[in-house]
Design a protein around this motif. Structure first.
Motif, PDB file in Angstrom:
ATOM      1  N   SER A 112      32.335  71.847  27.455  1.00 50.14           N
ATOM      2  CA  SER A 112      31.901  72.462  26.196  1.00 50.14           C
ATOM      3  C   SER A 112      30.591  71.851  25.710  1.00 50.14           C
ATOM      4  N   THR A 113      30.444  70.559  25.921  1.00 49.30           N
ATOM      5  CA  THR A 113      29.209  69.880  25.526  1.00 49.30           C
ATOM      6  C   THR A 113      28.031  70.436  26.327  1.00 49.30           C
ATOM      7  N   VAL A 114      28.266  70.603  27.633  1.00 44.59           N
ATOM      8  CA  VAL A 114      27.219  71.164  28.497  1.00 44.59           C
ATOM      9  C   VAL A 114      26.903  72.597  28.058  1.00 44.59           C
ATOM     10  N   GLY A 138      42.030  75.011  23.165  1.00 41.92           N
ATOM     11  CA  GLY A 138      41.346  73.935  22.441  1.00 41.92           C
ATOM     12  C   GLY A 138      39.910  74.294  22.161  1.00 41.92           C
ATOM     13  N   PRO A 139      39.707  75.313  21.285  1.00 41.50           N
ATOM     14  CA  PRO A 139      38.327  75.721  21.010  1.00 41.50           C
ATOM     15  C   PRO A 139      37.555  74.561  20.391  1.00 41.50           C
ATOM     16  N   SER A 140      36.354  74.293  20.912  1.00 40.12           N
ATOM     17  CA  SER A 140      35.647  73.125  20.400  1.00 40.12           C
ATOM     18  C   SER A 140      34.318  73.478  19.754  1.00 40.12           C
ATOM     19  N   LEU A 141      33.889  74.750  19.910  1.00 44.43           N
ATOM     20  CA  LEU A 141      32.574  75.103  19.353  1.00 44.43           C
ATOM     21  C   LEU A 141      32.441  74.915  17.852  1.00 44.43           C
ATOM     22  N   PRO A 142      33.483  75.217  17.075  1.00 41.35           N
ATOM     23  CA  PRO A 142      33.326  75.030  15.630  1.00 41.35           C
ATOM     24  C   PRO A 142      32.867  73.609  15.305  1.00 41.35           C
ATOM     25  N   ILE A 143      33.414  72.627  16.021  1.00 42.62           N
ATOM     26  CA  ILE A 143      33.022  71.239  15.757  1.00 42.62           C
ATOM     27  C   ILE A 143      31.671  70.923  16.385  1.00 42.62           C
ATOM     28  N   THR A 144      31.533  71.269  17.680  1.00 43.11           N
ATOM     29  CA  THR A 144      30.294  70.943  18.396  1.00 43.11           C
ATOM     30  C   THR A 144      29.069  71.487  17.675  1.00 43.11           C
ATOM     31  N   LEU A 145      29.215  72.686  17.084  1.00 42.63           N
ATOM     32  CA  LEU A 145      28.048  73.292  16.445  1.00 42.63           C
ATOM     33  C   LEU A 145      28.127  73.211  14.920  1.00 42.63           C
ATOM     34  N   GLY A 146      29.119  72.497  14.438  1.00 41.93           N
ATOM     35  CA  GLY A 146      29.230  72.298  12.992  1.00 41.93           C
ATOM     36  C   GLY A 146      29.376  73.604  12.217  1.00 41.93           C
TER      37      GLY A 146
END
Ligand SMILES: Nc1ncnc2c1ncn2[C@@H]1O[C@H](COP(=O)(O)OP(=O)(O)OP(=O)(O)O)[C@@H](O)[C@H]1O
Ligand SMILES: [Mg+2]
Length: 366
Positions: A112-114, A138-146
């Protein structure tokens, strides 16, 4: 000269505009030597005739003095040829030129970071970019992109992607809420994902980046089959066990005729930097001698895992190693604060690695 020696020579030829040679790009398909004659088969998927000609000239120049005749056959297929869309592929992606999936065999390798950094880097280059987080578990974009908003709907009941960092973004997390653990079973997930994909109004995009859920099981297979993709990229860490998963991933994409564009090795070594007395000639870390510059600053890269795994695996699979991203505190902190490194105005060394990867992707799919 034998085949290996010719290959060695060709490794000195960089693809125009890149700091990377045509062999590691997987462009050299065959070398046939007969008496004093050599035939080199090269596949360049780019439609750019100038670049093709430049490669031909360079190969000729490199081999001319070693053979009485040099023949070069250039083809332009495979890697970037979009696979024929399956009959039931959702047709809402008509306005999307390319779909690229970021996949991994194992969870937690930094996919997800990549995906976020590459998408931001592509947007930074002026591309119309969409980023879709398909990780239902485990959606992570909401956090990764604030991002802490809910998407609006169009009158046709389609989800309008949120916009940030110059790109369009959609995630299961926007709908299910960041803290809601979603526990669904495989077939339902596949159906949900397909529907979700169809229900987003992307508008016109150059590139849509998909952050796939980890693994190479049924869900990934269905997704890859249902959505027409230009290609996939596998993220791995350098350990053997992760590399075995790269092979599984590659097999999966081969099965569904999705070209594998390349491999990215993440958490590849650890960069340590700091300051010391410039006269201190005895400083060592893990047996590596540290040489400070005139001001006493130093930076060294430590290999925490076996070295060269990503290279070997990508060579074996005949796809380029698009880049190696070290373990870095800056990645973690930028992710936690919702501002991926490639959105920073001035890029640090790792931001530059992501940008270099995204440039290669553009060139591979162009
Ligand atoms: N090169 C790196 N250096 C330091 N930390 C990293 C690096 N790459 C990723 N991370 C951190 O590792 C964690 C896992 O990364 P990420 O969520 O991108 O992995 P993932 O493969 O998408 O995981 P999952 O399989 O759960 O979806 C995150 O906290 C992220 O900030
Ligand atoms: Mg993830």
């Amino acid at each position: 000269m034998n085949k290996e020696q010719v290959l060695e020579k060709l490794k000195s030829i960089n693809y125009p505009g890149f700091n990377r040679d045509i062999v590691s790009f997987g462009m050299v398909k065959d070398i046939v030597i007969k008496d004093n004659h050599v035939n080199v088969k090269i596949n360049i998927s780019s439609q750019n005739e100038e670049k093709k000609q430049a490669v031909i000239n360079d190969v000729k120049k490199e081999l001319d003095s070693h053979f009485s005749s040099v023949e070069i056959d250039v083809t332009s297929q495979a890697a970037s040829t979009p696979s024929t869309p399956p009959a039931n592929a959702p047709n809402v992606v008509n306005n999307v030129d390319h779909i690229i999936a970021i996949a991994s065999g194992k969870g937690g390798v930094g996919k997800s970071t990549v995906a976020a950094n590459i998408a931001c880097a592509l947007a930074r280059e002026g591309k119309k970019v969409g980023l879709l987080d398909l990780d239902i578990y485990g959606p992570s974009l909401p956090i990764t992109l604030g991002i802490n908003e809910q998407p609006q709907m169009t009158q046709e009941n389609k989800l309008i992607p949120l916009e940030k960092f110059g790109m369009k973004i959609m995630s299961f997390g926007f709908i299910s809420g960041n803290d809601t653990p979603v526990i669904w079973r495989g077939p339902l997930v596949s159906r949900m994902t397909e529907q979700f994909f169809r229900d987003v109004d992307w508008g016109e995009l150059d590139i849509l980046v998909l952050d796939l859920p980890p693994g190479t099981g049924d869900i990934q297979l269905t997704l890859t089959q249902k959505l027409r993709m230009t290609g996939a990229i596998i993220v791995t860490t350098p350990q053997d066990i992760a590399l075995a998963d790269v092979r599984k991933g590659a097999d999966m994409f081969r099965k569904v005729n999705t070209p594998l564009l390349g491999v990215i090795e993440n958490m590849s070594g650890l960069i340590l930097s700091g300051n010391t007395d410039p006269d201190n000639s005895k400083l060592e870390i893990n047996g590596q001698k540290v040489e400070p510059d005139n001001n006493g600053s130093f930076s060294i890269s430590l290999d925490l895992f076996k070295k060269g795994g990503g290279e070997k695996e990508s060579e074996r699979l005949g796809v380029p190693l698009l880049g190696k991203v070290p373990i870095s505190e800056s990645i973690m902190s930028s992710t936690d604060s919702g501002t991926p490194l490639t959105t920073h105005e001035s890029l640090n060394d790792i931001g530059k690695i992501y940008v270099s990867i995204s440039k290669q992707i553009v060139s591979l799919i162009e």
